[in-house]
Design an enzyme around this catalytic site. Structure first.
Site, mmCIF file in Angstrom:
data_model
loop_
_atom_site.group_PDB
_atom_site.id
_atom_site.type_symbol
_atom_site.label_atom_id
_atom_site.label_comp_id
_atom_site.label_asym_id
_atom_site.label_seq_id
_atom_site.Cartn_x
_atom_site.Cartn_y
_atom_site.Cartn_z
ATOM 1 C CE1 TYR A 95 -5.112 -1.292 6.866
ATOM 2 C CE2 TYR A 95 -5.019 -1.396 9.258
ATOM 3 C CZ TYR A 95 -4.371 -1.248 8.044
ATOM 4 O OH TYR A 95 -3.012 -1.062 8.004
ATOM 5 C CB SER A 99 -1.802 -3.310 10.576
ATOM 6 O OG SER A 99 -2.153 -2.311 11.513
HETATM 7 N N1 LIG Z 1 1.263 3.781 7.482
HETATM 8 C C1 LIG Z 1 0.804 3.161 8.538
HETATM 9 O O1 LIG Z 1 0.536 3.782 9.590
HETATM 10 C C2 LIG Z 1 0.626 1.670 8.515
HETATM 11 C C3 LIG Z 1 0.443 0.993 9.728
HETATM 12 C C4 LIG Z 1 0.281 -0.383 9.723
HETATM 13 C C5 LIG Z 1 0.322 -1.080 8.540
HETATM 14 N N2 LIG Z 1 0.493 -0.403 7.381
HETATM 15 C C6 LIG Z 1 0.498 -1.197 6.136
HETATM 16 O O2 LIG Z 1 1.644 -0.895 5.374
HETATM 17 C C7 LIG Z 1 1.392 -1.183 3.997
HETATM 18 C C8 LIG Z 1 1.879 -0.024 3.144
HETATM 19 O O3 LIG Z 1 1.085 1.108 3.439
HETATM 20 P P1 LIG Z 1 1.675 2.587 3.509
HETATM 21 O O4 LIG Z 1 1.468 3.067 4.871
HETATM 22 O O5 LIG Z 1 3.014 2.642 2.911
HETATM 23 O O6 LIG Z 1 0.600 3.328 2.593
HETATM 24 P P2 LIG Z 1 0.760 4.207 1.260
HETATM 25 O O7 LIG Z 1 -0.640 4.543 0.888
HETATM 26 O O8 LIG Z 1 1.731 5.295 1.482
HETATM 27 O O9 LIG Z 1 1.386 3.192 0.209
HETATM 28 C C9 LIG Z 1 0.633 2.123 -0.288
HETATM 29 C C10 LIG Z 1 1.141 1.754 -1.672
HETATM 30 O O10 LIG Z 1 0.351 0.642 -2.137
HETATM 31 C C11 LIG Z 1 -0.116 0.943 -3.456
HETATM 32 N N3 LIG Z 1 -1.376 0.237 -3.718
HETATM 33 C C12 LIG Z 1 -2.605 0.466 -3.192
HETATM 34 N N4 LIG Z 1 -3.514 -0.359 -3.724
HETATM 35 C C13 LIG Z 1 -2.853 -1.157 -4.601
HETATM 36 C C14 LIG Z 1 -3.251 -2.214 -5.461
HETATM 37 N N5 LIG Z 1 -4.536 -2.599 -5.555
HETATM 38 N N6 LIG Z 1 -2.305 -2.815 -6.213
HETATM 39 C C15 LIG Z 1 -0.995 -2.413 -6.164
HETATM 40 N N7 LIG Z 1 -0.584 -1.409 -5.389
HETATM 41 C C16 LIG Z 1 -1.488 -0.785 -4.596
HETATM 42 C C17 LIG Z 1 -0.273 2.455 -3.473
HETATM 43 O O11 LIG Z 1 -0.292 2.992 -4.786
HETATM 44 C C18 LIG Z 1 0.952 2.883 -2.659
HETATM 45 O O12 LIG Z 1 2.090 3.029 -3.466
HETATM 46 C C19 LIG Z 1 -0.108 -1.441 3.883
HETATM 47 O O13 LIG Z 1 -0.339 -2.831 3.817
HETATM 48 C C20 LIG Z 1 -0.657 -0.877 5.180
HETATM 49 O O14 LIG Z 1 -1.860 -1.479 5.586
HETATM 50 C C21 LIG Z 1 0.653 0.943 7.316
#
Ligand SMILES: NC(=O)c1ccc[n+]([C@@H]2O[C@H](COP(=O)([O-])OP(=O)(O)OC[C@H]3O[C@@H](n4cnc5c(N)ncnc54)[C@H](O)[C@@H]3O)[C@@H](O)[C@H]2O)c1
Length: 294
Positions: free
Chosen positions: A157, A144
């Site tokens: 985080y 991130s």
């Molecule tokens: N959305 C944002 O703004 C953003 C920004 C920077 C980084 N990220 C990173 O992107 C990645 C994906 O996040 P996202 O935004 O798609 O969120 P999201 O919540 O939409 O998707 C996350 C997915 O991970 C799964 N998950 C959660 N815990 C889990 C576990 N213990 N084992 C297996 N699966 C698990 C959830 O069920 C979900 O399908 C993450 O690492 C997040 O930190 C997201």
């Protein structure tokens, strides 16, 4: 990207959000896809939608914080597709939020176990298999922008995402000679359900303190920022573009450059001050130690 067709990618957290989009993008690029996720229902939906798009899919319910779940995923992936060429360590949670004293131990453990140990276990499981088959491979870790500069009130985080950036930097050098390209994706806000990560919180990490007004305020600010984020469909295409160019740091938000520039400038001027210190005069020109085995 021609080199991806017919190869296999494992995507943790592939049922929703960024992982789901990557599954579709990589699948449309001709890859076989293993979507691995903790949530059974969205996983089943993702599987049927990806299959409907003509993509070869294996869906595996797993918790990235459990090494045995990774091992089972690897076994099933190899049974179905033979070899795995790409691991996308994407599963992540927003984790415990708030000021230092409001971040409880289960919140820390949950965030570290999923965001950091999930990445470590994924690499521990799949990198040896990639080394064994010896074909070109990819390890993509989703960090991130918060991992490139501390985000106040998001200590857990931030810590885990900074660790993922650092691990990726270490692994990139370590794995180069094995033809495993490492990349780290560092997005800012993307419209997903990341602000509702509590839905993924395993009962073993049940909070020990109820969220106070400050935590609720941060949560609603985060929800607003996520709602104003970029469309998730940009992320998969951007990753594909960056992989083609063999980029290491993959950014999706060029407008956040001042955040990393500010940090680089602060580090650089701190070194300039250290170099000017009479206390360190003898050290200034000493050879540096690296742990590279090349
Ligand atoms: N959305 C944002 O703004 C953003 C920004 C920077 C980084 N990220 C990173 O992107 C990645 C994906 O996040 P996202 O935004 O798609 O969120 P999201 O919540 O939409 O998707 C996350 C997915 O991970 C799964 N998950 C959660 N815990 C889990 C576990 N213990 N084992 C297996 N699966 C698990 C959830 O069920 C979900 O399908 C993450 O690492 C997040 O930190 C997201």
């Amino acid at each position: 990207m021609k080199t991806l067709a017919g190869k296999t990618a494992v995507i943790s957290g592939g049922a929703e959000g960024i992982g789901r989009n990557l599954a579709e993008t990589l699948g449309r690029a001709g890859m076989n896809i293993v979507v691995a996720d903790i949530e059974a229902e969205p996983l089943a939906v993702a599987q049927s939608e990806l299959e409907a798009a003509g993509i070869e899919v294996l869906a595996v319910e797993m918790d990235v914080a459990l090494l045995e779940d990774w091992q089972r995923t690897a076994r099933l992936a190899c049974e179905r597709f033979g070899k795995v060429h790409m691991l996308v360590n994407n599963a992540g949670v927003s984790g415990g939020i708030g000021a230092i004293e409001t971040l409880d131990d289960p919140g820390w453990r949950w965030t570290i176990d999923v965001n950091l140990m999930g990445v470590v276990y994924g690499a521990n499981t799949f990198v040896p298999l990639m080394k064994q088959h010896g074909e070109p491979a990819w390890l993509i870790n989703v960090a991130s922008i918060a991992g490139m500069a501390g985000a106040p009130l998001g200590g857990a985080y931030t810590a885990t995402k900074a660790a993922v950036v650092a691990l990726s930097e270490a692994w990139a050098v370590e794995l180069e000679k094995h033809h495993i390209h490492v990349a780290v994706l560092a997005p800012a806000f993307v419209r997903t359900r990341i602000h509702q990560s509590y839905r993924n919180r395993q009962p073993r990490y049940a909070p020990s303190i109820a969220p106070g007004p400050e935590v609720l305020k941060i949560a609603s600010n985060t929800a607003r920022a996520v709602a104003g984020g970029i469309d998730v469909s940009i992320v998969g295409q951007r990753v594909l573009e960056a992989l083609e160019a063999r980029e290491f740091y993959i950014f999706t938000h060029p407008n956040y450059r001042p955040v990393t520039d500010q940090r680089s400038e602060a580090v650089s001027s701190a070194f300039t001050r250290a170099a000017a210190s009479p206390l360190l005069a003898d050290i200034k020109n000493q050879k540096i130690v690296t742990f590279d085995s090349k």
